[in-house]
Enzyme design. Structure first.
Site, short mmCIF file in Angstrom:
data_model
loop_
_atom_site.label_atom_id
_atom_site.label_comp_id
_atom_site.label_asym_id
_atom_site.label_seq_id
_atom_site.Cartn_x
_atom_site.Cartn_y
_atom_site.Cartn_z
CD GLU A 98 126.11 53.89 153.90
OE1 GLU A 98 126.47 53.42 154.98
OE2 GLU A 98 125.76 55.08 153.77
CD GLU B 237 131.12 56.36 154.76
OE1 GLU B 237 129.99 56.42 154.26
OE2 GLU B 237 132.01 55.61 154.32
#
Length: 257
Positions: free
Chosen positions: A111, A131
């Site tokens: 990210e 995730e």
């Protein structure tokens, strides 16, 4: 010191220094990153930032899951601010940022890469948003940024499987500017730094601001978008200096004003 930060020659260098944890970010590091990006934006002497991780194995493995934050996922989601991963992924920064990806860029690590403007990676680097494999979701920008940068199905495939993608493969989809052998990584990063510093700093801020702030607009509306960074660049002393230097066949001396 979990985050190293120094400024020299108009360049801020930010290193996540937790190699024993694959440079995973704990709460203290998360907060410190937010402070650093605020300082970078507030310092006009900084014309470029380089973000990397310590060692050779990992750029950043995301959040440190060994740490008990005492916070639920909903609480974390509602508390996301300008700190940590989202501090660079989602904040409207105007300073050019180069990601020096020396190894794994996972979860929040990827990210942060998505929030950088130029990405230079070692051929051994791998990228992923795993995730979902641990019952989480990529909250700090991954879900909204990855499908905007990569082809949709490539992005969805990464997020819905947690697969790790090699640097060369993800470069073919447009995420990476340059892939080099690990021993050539520093030299390649410095070439990009030199090229960034050769450009007028206010011009770079304007380019970044307009491109980020208008991505959702129709072309004609984006063309006329009155970004304050654009107006500042157009009336700057550097705008005159650039033309004067070109005519005199000499290097420009940028003053950032």
């Amino acid at each position: 010191m979990s985050i190293e930060f120094n400024v020299e020659g108009h360049v801020a260098r930010v290193t996540i220094n937790r190699p024993e944890s694959m440079n995973a970010v704990d709460l203290a590091s998360h907060s410190r990153l937010g402070e650093i990006w605020t300082e970078v934006e507030a310092n006009p002497d900084i014309r470029c930032a380089v973000l990397t991780g310590a060692g050779t194995r990992s750029f950043c493995a995301g959040a440190d899951l060994k740490e008990n934050t005492g916070m639920t996922g909903v609480e974390y989601w509602k508390s996301i601010s300008d700190a940590g991963f989202s501090g660079i992924a989602l904040r409207e920064m105007t300073t050019p940022v180069i990601a020096r990806v020396n190894g794994l860029a996972l979860g929040g690590g990827l990210e942060m890469v998505l929030g950088c403007d130029i990405v230079v990676a070692a051929s051994t680097a791998r990228f992923g948003l795993p995730e979902a494999r641990v019952g989480r979701v990529p909250l700090d920008g991954g879900m909204v940024l990855l499908p905007r940068i990569l082809p949709r199905n490539i992005a969805m495939g990464m997020m819905m499987t947690g697969r790790l993608i090699p640097a060369a493969e993800i470069a073919s989809h447009g995420l990476i500017n340059s892939v080099v052998e690990p021993g050539e990584l520093d030299a390649e990063v410095e070439l990009w730094v030199e090229d960034v510093l050769s450009c007028a700093p206010l011009s770079l801020k304007a380019i970044k601001a307009v491109s980020r702030q208008t991505s959702h607009l129709p072309v004609q509306d984006a063309f006329r978008y009155p970004a304050q960074e654009l107006e500042a660049a157009l009336v700057s002393d550097d705008a005159d200096e650039g033309v004067a230097a070109f005519r005199a066949k000499r290097p420009a001396v940028w003053r950032g004003r």
